[in-house]
Design a protein around this motif. Sequence first.
Motif, mmCIF file in Angstrom:
data_model
loop_
_atom_site.group_PDB
_atom_site.id
_atom_site.type_symbol
_atom_site.label_atom_id
_atom_site.label_comp_id
_atom_site.label_asym_id
_atom_site.label_seq_id
_atom_site.Cartn_x
_atom_site.Cartn_y
_atom_site.Cartn_z
ATOM 1 N N PRO A 110 47.671 -38.254 24.429
ATOM 2 C CA PRO A 110 46.946 -37.479 25.439
ATOM 3 C C PRO A 110 47.625 -36.150 25.780
ATOM 4 O O PRO A 110 46.955 -35.179 26.113
ATOM 5 C CB PRO A 110 46.912 -38.409 26.652
ATOM 6 C CG PRO A 110 46.972 -39.774 26.060
ATOM 7 C CD PRO A 110 47.882 -39.632 24.866
ATOM 8 N N SER A 111 48.951 -36.079 25.642
ATOM 9 C CA SER A 111 49.622 -34.811 25.932
ATOM 10 C C SER A 111 49.261 -33.742 24.902
ATOM 11 O O SER A 111 49.160 -32.564 25.240
ATOM 12 C CB SER A 111 51.137 -35.001 26.007
ATOM 13 O OG SER A 111 51.647 -35.453 24.776
ATOM 14 N N GLN A 112 49.039 -34.129 23.646
ATOM 15 C CA GLN A 112 48.577 -33.167 22.635
ATOM 16 C C GLN A 112 47.178 -32.663 22.962
ATOM 17 O O GLN A 112 46.859 -31.504 22.713
ATOM 18 C CB GLN A 112 48.515 -33.821 21.247
ATOM 19 C CG GLN A 112 49.820 -34.034 20.561
ATOM 20 C CD GLN A 112 49.585 -34.777 19.260
ATOM 21 O OE1 GLN A 112 49.339 -35.981 19.269
ATOM 22 N NE2 GLN A 112 49.651 -34.062 18.157
ATOM 23 N N ALA A 113 46.350 -33.560 23.493
ATOM 24 C CA ALA A 113 44.959 -33.234 23.765
ATOM 25 C C ALA A 113 44.759 -32.613 25.138
ATOM 26 O O ALA A 113 43.684 -32.099 25.432
ATOM 27 C CB ALA A 113 44.110 -34.501 23.659
ATOM 28 N N GLY A 114 45.760 -32.668 25.974
ATOM 29 C CA GLY A 114 45.615 -32.145 27.324
ATOM 30 C C GLY A 114 44.982 -33.147 28.277
ATOM 31 O O GLY A 114 44.492 -32.778 29.328
ATOM 32 N N GLY A 115 44.961 -34.425 27.897
ATOM 33 C CA GLY A 115 44.417 -35.461 28.774
ATOM 34 C C GLY A 115 43.595 -36.475 28.010
ATOM 35 O O GLY A 115 43.618 -36.516 26.779
ATOM 36 N N LEU A 116 42.856 -37.285 28.768
ATOM 37 C CA LEU A 116 42.038 -38.348 28.186
ATOM 38 C C LEU A 116 40.569 -37.943 28.147
ATOM 39 O O LEU A 116 40.139 -37.065 28.873
ATOM 40 C CB LEU A 116 42.168 -39.624 29.022
ATOM 41 C CG LEU A 116 43.557 -40.231 29.121
ATOM 42 C CD1 LEU A 116 43.549 -41.395 30.094
ATOM 43 C CD2 LEU A 116 44.057 -40.671 27.765
ATOM 44 N N GLY A 117 39.804 -38.646 27.304
ATOM 45 C CA GLY A 117 38.374 -38.375 27.216
ATOM 46 C C GLY A 117 38.083 -37.356 26.139
ATOM 47 O O GLY A 117 38.693 -37.359 25.068
ATOM 48 N N ASP B 65 40.348 -26.778 18.614
ATOM 49 C CA ASP B 65 40.429 -28.221 18.353
ATOM 50 C C ASP B 65 39.670 -28.986 19.429
ATOM 51 O O ASP B 65 39.644 -28.581 20.592
ATOM 52 C CB ASP B 65 41.885 -28.692 18.336
ATOM 53 C CG ASP B 65 42.705 -28.012 17.263
ATOM 54 O OD1 ASP B 65 42.123 -27.545 16.265
ATOM 55 O OD2 ASP B 65 43.945 -27.940 17.424
ATOM 56 N N ARG B 66 39.059 -30.085 19.021
ATOM 57 C CA ARG B 66 38.366 -30.977 19.947
ATOM 58 C C ARG B 66 38.928 -32.378 19.759
ATOM 59 O O ARG B 66 39.080 -32.838 18.629
ATOM 60 C CB ARG B 66 36.859 -31.021 19.682
ATOM 61 C CG ARG B 66 36.174 -29.683 19.627
ATOM 62 C CD ARG B 66 36.040 -29.046 21.007
ATOM 63 N NE ARG B 66 35.278 -27.811 20.966
ATOM 64 C CZ ARG B 66 35.792 -26.613 20.771
ATOM 65 N NH1 ARG B 66 37.074 -26.482 20.559
ATOM 66 N NH2 ARG B 66 35.036 -25.533 20.795
ATOM 67 N N PHE B 67 39.223 -33.042 20.859
ATOM 68 C CA PHE B 67 39.788 -34.385 20.834
ATOM 69 C C PHE B 67 38.867 -35.335 21.585
ATOM 70 O O PHE B 67 38.245 -34.943 22.570
ATOM 71 C CB PHE B 67 41.148 -34.417 21.554
ATOM 72 C CG PHE B 67 42.230 -33.618 20.894
ATOM 73 C CD1 PHE B 67 43.199 -34.260 20.124
ATOM 74 C CD2 PHE B 67 42.306 -32.246 21.054
ATOM 75 C CE1 PHE B 67 44.218 -33.528 19.527
ATOM 76 C CE2 PHE B 67 43.316 -31.512 20.457
ATOM 77 C CZ PHE B 67 44.268 -32.150 19.691
ATOM 78 N N VAL B 68 38.812 -36.572 21.142
ATOM 79 C CA VAL B 68 38.159 -37.632 21.900
ATOM 80 C C VAL B 68 39.072 -38.858 21.805
ATOM 81 O O VAL B 68 39.357 -39.348 20.724
ATOM 82 C CB VAL B 68 36.707 -37.897 21.435
ATOM 83 C CG1 VAL B 68 36.624 -38.378 20.021
ATOM 84 C CG2 VAL B 68 36.000 -38.834 22.370
#
Length: 162
Positions: free
Chosen positions: A104-111, A118-121
């Motif tokens: 989550p730290s790479q993504a900037g959080g959860l969700g 970049d887009r994370f889920v």
Amino acid sequence: MFRETLIGPRWLAVAGVSTLVFLAVITAISTPVVVGNVEEIGGWVIALLIAGFILILGAGLVGLDRRIRVSVSATHIDAHLSLFRVMHIPVTDVDKVEVADVSPSQAGGLGWRIVGSDRFVLWSSGSAVWLTLTNEGSRVIRSDRSEELRDAIQSVSQASPA
């Protein structure tokens, strides 16, 4: 092809319920005040209150549901966060597929997170499929079955005409 449902952490459901209870209390308190003073409050403030109500309701429901659904079809890779489709990636746009650890730290959080191009889920740290797209962006999908997801995407990518 491939389908997976990831359930978010229990505290997220508690946060969702708490948000909905908070919204109900605030609505019960503010509705009589707003209805009694419609002329003084004005249309813009009422519109802002309604928009805030809808946003808080949506956040509470997403927290309560706390599901990410991932699917791969013959033409697309989709990721849904509760009822919202947050990723719809044509298979022809995928340049490279890798399995990598994500946090989550790479993504900037959860969700569902947007960090630059970049887009994370994701709901948690762990193994994920990292898709490098032909337009230089990337999509990262956390999965408990990342190797299987990678293989499904690769087999569909090889089968589809470029």
